[in-house]
Each structure stands twice: as structure tokens, then as C-alpha cells.
Design an enzyme around this catalytic site. Structure first.
Site, PDB file in Angstrom:
ATOM      1  N   ALA A 262      25.637 -13.158 -66.722  1.00 27.75           N
ATOM      2  CA  ALA A 262      26.039 -13.589 -65.391  1.00 27.75           C
ATOM      3  C   ALA A 262      25.025 -14.584 -64.845  1.00 27.75           C
ATOM      4  O   ALA A 262      23.883 -14.634 -65.275  1.00 27.75           O
ATOM      5  CB  ALA A 262      26.155 -12.386 -64.461  1.00 27.75           C
ATOM      6  N   CYS A 263      25.486 -15.316 -63.894  1.00 25.86           N
ATOM      7  CA  CYS A 263      24.660 -16.233 -63.131  1.00 25.86           C
ATOM      8  C   CYS A 263      23.455 -15.460 -62.587  1.00 25.86           C
ATOM      9  O   CYS A 263      23.661 -14.372 -62.083  1.00 25.86           O
ATOM     10  CB  CYS A 263      25.502 -16.697 -61.961  1.00 25.86           C
ATOM     11  SG  CYS A 263      25.451 -18.401 -61.651  1.00 25.86           S
ATOM     12  N   PRO A 264      22.282 -15.919 -62.599  1.00 22.23           N
ATOM     13  CA  PRO A 264      21.773 -17.223 -63.051  1.00 22.23           C
ATOM     14  C   PRO A 264      21.156 -17.193 -64.444  1.00 22.23           C
ATOM     15  O   PRO A 264      20.410 -18.099 -64.765  1.00 22.23           O
ATOM     16  CB  PRO A 264      20.673 -17.481 -62.016  1.00 22.23           C
ATOM     17  CG  PRO A 264      20.097 -16.127 -61.757  1.00 22.23           C
ATOM     18  CD  PRO A 264      21.222 -15.133 -61.954  1.00 22.23           C
TER      19      PRO A 264
ATOM     20  N   CYS B  55      30.458 -19.543 -62.915  1.00 22.55           N
ATOM     21  CA  CYS B  55      29.395 -20.065 -62.061  1.00 22.55           C
ATOM     22  C   CYS B  55      28.465 -20.990 -62.847  1.00 22.55           C
ATOM     23  O   CYS B  55      27.963 -21.972 -62.327  1.00 22.55           O
ATOM     24  CB  CYS B  55      28.626 -18.876 -61.495  1.00 22.55           C
ATOM     25  SG  CYS B  55      27.341 -19.276 -60.352  1.00 22.55           S
TER      26      CYS B  55
END
Lengths: 222, 75
Positions: B12-14, B41
Site C-alpha cells: 500500500a501507499c506509500p 495511489c
């Protein structure tokens, strides 16, 4: 949009996998949305409106890749402030709308509608906890819901704990309310300062934050 | 000119962005970094960062919800 740069020749851009046509699924889902809207509309028009606005929010959130977590995280992590500026603009627009609604209600002699939440140290502590949580989880509440819909499985797990956390919070709400919220002041700026002053203050602060965000974004470019 | 792949599927982001930043720092000028992601993202913040740094960037959707970000190090 940014200008598209081309990677120099000789770069082997792999041909895409055969992708499934998603159009039939889109038509089925759209029909489903309309059918549910009609059923909800039969029970109460408000429900149907909430349903349509909710889906509209989801579509905008997904298509714009708008992310509250990134808006607060990226200025520190990457120096990018484009989302932070977007949030500031969104708050400014929302302030105008809320301001208009509250002004109409207060002028009519009523109390300002909406959530006027007590502000205090608990706000700052809660914000820090939420900030840590959303960076680890990879999204804020709305971003997580949007990615659950997109099919990002890691965030399905986030959703489970999101629900558990919300239920737990609701369960203990009375305690938190008695210990913190009821002792903290509720500030409604227009009632305290008057409408013109609070209006100017609100937009001065937002404007200053925007300029700050813009400067910060450009500073990192060198 | 070397080519490197960075598998960020399921991240997942980041995390993809941080991994790409770390990896790109080790690369030589002219090398190509291919970041494989499935978090929507990342196809926004990874290219935004790389373009800001002045690298050449392209994005290819290789499957439903799977992207490859091509970053060529230019400096």
C-alpha cells in the site's frame, strides 16, 4: 496535466496482458444502482439521494485518486503538496457552503446546525493517533473504503479492523465524552467573533496555509 | 544500461514510493527501473515524485488494476 515524457528508444515496453472487458459488469452494476435507488426512493426520497450522492463521492474519490492520507503525508515524505493544496481548496469551498447553511439557520434564530465539536488536547492526541493509523493502513477512512471497492485485498483487512475500532470506540464513547468532550469548550467562531470577522479569519488562515503549501512544494523542486 | 524490476504488488501507499526512491538511488544514470504496483495511489505519487526529480517516466496498465511504472534515471 503534466507533459508526458517518453522513455528513450530501446526500452522494452512489455505488451499488456489480455484484459477482460469490464463493460458488461459496469452495465450490470449501473442497473443494480438504479434499481436500488428506485427501491430506496419508494421508502424515502432522502435515502435515495444519500445513496446516489454516496456513490458519486466514491466515483470522484476513485477517479481523482484523492487521498487525505497522502495530502498530509506527502509534504513530509516526498515534498509533494498538490494533494495538500487540494484539501485546503476543498475545505475553503466547504466552509462557504457550511457558512451559508449556518448563517441561514442562525439568522432565523436557531442554533447553528452541524457538528460543533468540543476542541481541546484530545483533538490533537486523536489526530496524531489517526495520522499514524492512516499512514500504516495506507489510507484514511474514505480512501480505505474506496480501495476495498477497487479490490485491493490488503485493505479488506484494514476494513475489518476499521469496523472493530469503530465499534469499540462507540462502546466506550460515554466514558470519553464524560472525561474529555464535556470538559472542553465548544467553539463556534461566527457566534464568538461575529460573521464578518470569522469569515475573514477562516479564509486568511486557509490562504496562508495554501501559500505555505505552494512554497513548500516548489522549494523541494531544486 | 541495465534494467531493474521492483515488485511492489500488494504494497500500500506509500511503500512503493519509498522502495522506488531507495532503489533508484542505487541505479546508474541511464538505467531503467520498472516498478510493478497494484495500488492505484502509487501510479499517482511515484510518477509525480520521479518527474519532479527530472527522470523520464511512463506508466503502463498491464492488467486490471496492475501497473508498471517505467522510470529512467537521468541524473
Amino acid at each position: 496535466m503534466e507533459t508526458k515524457t517518453t522513455v528513450t528508444q530501446g526500452v522494452p515496453v512489455r505488451a499488456g496482458k489480455k484484459r477482460r472487458n469490464q463493460l458488461p459488469a459496469a452495465i450490470v452494476v449501473l442497473l443494480g444502482i438504479i434499481i436500488v435507488a428506485v427501491i430506496l426512493g419508494g421508502k424515502s426520497p432522502g435515502l435515495a439521494i444519500s445513496w446516489v450522492i454516496g456513490i458519486g463521492f466514491g466515483v470522484v474519490l476513485q477517479k481523482s485518486r484523492f487521498c487525505f492520507a497522502a495530502a498530509f503525508r506527502d509534504p513530509f515524505l516526498t515534498g509533494s503538496t498538490s494533494l495538500a493544496k487540494a484539501v485546503i481548496i476543498a475545505v475553503a469551498i466547504a466552509s462557504l457552503g457550511f457558512g451559508a447553511v449556518q448563517y441561514a439557520a442562525v439568522s432565523g434564530g436557531g442554533n447553528p446546525p452541524g457538528f460543533i465539536s468540543p476542541v481541546g488536547l484530545h483533538t490533537a492526541i486523536g489526530a496524531i493517533l489517526f495520522g499514524i493509523g492512516m499512514v500504516i493502513a495506507g489510507g484514511c477512512a474514505s480512501g480505505t473504503l474506496m480501495r476495498v471497492g477497487e479490490g485491493f485485498t490488503m485493505q479488506w483487512l484494514v476494513l475489518v479492523f476499521f469496523v472493530i475500532g469503530t465499534l469499540w470506540g462507540t462502546h466506550d464513547y460515554a466514558f470519553w465524552k464524560a472525561v474529555f468532550f464535556d470538559r472542553a469548550p465548544q467553539v463556534h467562531l461566527p457566534s464568538a467573533l461575529g460573521w464578518p470577522l470569522s469569515f475573514i479569519l477562516q479564509f486568511l488562515v486557509l490562504g496562508a496555509l495554501y501559500i505555505l503549501a505552494d512554497k513548500w512544494g516548489n522549494r523541494q523542486r531544486n | 544500461m541495465a534494467e531493474y524490476r521492483l515488485d511492489c504488488f500488494g504494497e500500500a501507499c506509500p511503500v512503493p514510493l519509498l522502495k522506488a526512491q531507495k532503489k533508484l538511488a542505487d541505479l546508474k544514470v541511464g538505467d531503467l527501473l520498472i516498478v510493478e504496483v497494484d495500488h492505484s495511489c502509487a501510479i499517482k505519487n511515484v510518477p509525480e515524485w520521479a518527474r519532479k526529480e527530472g527522470h523520464n517516466v511512463e506508466i503502463e496498465e498491464i492488467g486490471d488494476g496492475e501497473w508498471e511504472i517505467y522510470i529512467q534515471k537521468t541524473k
